[in-house]
Scaffold this active site. Structure first.
Site, short mmCIF file in Angstrom:
data_model
loop_
_atom_site.label_atom_id
_atom_site.label_comp_id
_atom_site.label_asym_id
_atom_site.label_seq_id
_atom_site.Cartn_x
_atom_site.Cartn_y
_atom_site.Cartn_z
N PRO A 69 -0.92 4.35 6.78
CA PRO A 69 0.03 4.89 5.81
C PRO A 69 0.09 4.04 4.53
O PRO A 69 0.17 4.58 3.41
CB PRO A 69 1.38 4.85 6.56
CG PRO A 69 1.01 4.80 8.00
CD PRO A 69 -0.26 4.01 8.05
N TYR A 70 0.07 2.72 4.69
CA TYR A 70 0.16 1.82 3.55
C TYR A 70 -1.04 1.97 2.62
O TYR A 70 -0.90 2.08 1.39
CB TYR A 70 0.26 0.39 4.05
CG TYR A 70 0.52 -0.66 2.99
CD1 TYR A 70 1.78 -0.80 2.42
CD2 TYR A 70 -0.49 -1.52 2.57
CE1 TYR A 70 2.04 -1.77 1.47
CE2 TYR A 70 -0.25 -2.48 1.62
CZ TYR A 70 1.01 -2.61 1.06
OH TYR A 70 1.25 -3.58 0.10
N VAL A 71 -2.23 1.99 3.18
CA VAL A 71 -3.45 2.15 2.39
C VAL A 71 -3.43 3.49 1.64
O VAL A 71 -3.80 3.58 0.47
CB VAL A 71 -4.70 2.04 3.28
CG1 VAL A 71 -5.96 2.43 2.51
CG2 VAL A 71 -4.82 0.63 3.84
#
Length: 255
Positions: A151-153
């Protein structure tokens, strides 16, 4: 030598109560900006008020609260010179175990709220004839993903595309949009533990300090920056081209 000064300018910073955002809030204020900071931590936000910084409690993962803030800002403040989309949270999940709840949270926090705040800021800048700056804070993982950071990427990569598209739309109004991509920056305190510092995978052989990111953002937000837009400024001590492995504290998401 030219000095940076933000006298008479309004600067809005999301996620401005901790880490790099906190240092940004104080740095802009020290350069005479009128600073408005957004965050969820009421106690930390009230502490900022002793620096004469305006704090508004907003949960940026909830679009209704962001829209309420936009309505307040348009009515009560009415103009803006610099927007820093800084609010963020790490998310250590792979594609295999990311829940829909986590996915929606990250999309709302790191893409929807920057969209809504940027839309508000750009409209106010155009209405007031302000050739302002919008700075989106991405992360080195947009280029160099760690395992179990899906999710962060995804959202940090999305901010890079958002930056370029906004720059194309807003350039004719003189509004500059820039992404700043920090590498391994230690944000828990000013100085990292010595052992961690020495094991950093950067070419410079140490982790970055929050002030080193702040200084870049101050320049990009200032009147000294007259011709940078649609660009990504990577501040990583050479991490992207280093072949050294990350310390386990970084690869595991501890720092």
């Amino acid at each position: 030598m030219m000095n940076i000064n933000f006298s008479g300018k309004k600067v809005l910073i999301s996620g401005g109560t901790h880490g790099i955002g906190l240092e940004l809030s104080k740095a802009f204020k020290s350069l005479n900006a009128n600073v408005i900071t957004l965050g969820r931590d009421e106690s930390a936000g009230r502490n900022l008020e002793k620096y004469d910084i305006t704090f508004k409690r907003v949960d940026l993962s909830k679009r209704e609260e962001v829209l309420d803030f936009v309505n307040w800002y348009e009515k009560e403040i009415g103009d803006i010179h610099v927007l820093i989309n800084n609010a963020s949270r790490n998310s250590r999940y792979s594609i295999l175990d990311t829940s829909l709840e986590e996915w929606n949270y990250m999309i709302n926090l790191e893409l929807t709220s920057p969209f809504l705040l940027s839309q508000m800021a750009s409209k106010l800048m155009i209405e007031k004839g302000i050739k302002g700056k919008i700075i989106n804070i991405s992360a080195i993982q947009a280029h160099f993903p760690l395992e179990s950071s899906f999710p962060y990427v995804t959202v940090k990569s999305g901010l890079l595309g958002m930056t370029r598209s906004m720059a194309v739309d807003l350039g004719k109004y003189g509004i500059q949009v820039i992404a700043v991509t920090p590498g391994p920056i230690y944000s828990k305190s000013e100085e990292p533990p010595e052992s961690l510092d020495k094991r950093s995978a950067t070419l410079l052989g140490r982790m970055g300090r929050m002030r080193e990111i702040v200084n870049v953002i101050l320049f990009l937000s200032s009147d000294l920056n007259t011709f940078i837009t649609g660009s990504e400024v990577i501040v990583d001590g050479g991490r992207l081209i280093s072949r050294r492995p990350d310390p386990v504290e970084i690869s595991s998401g501890e720092v």
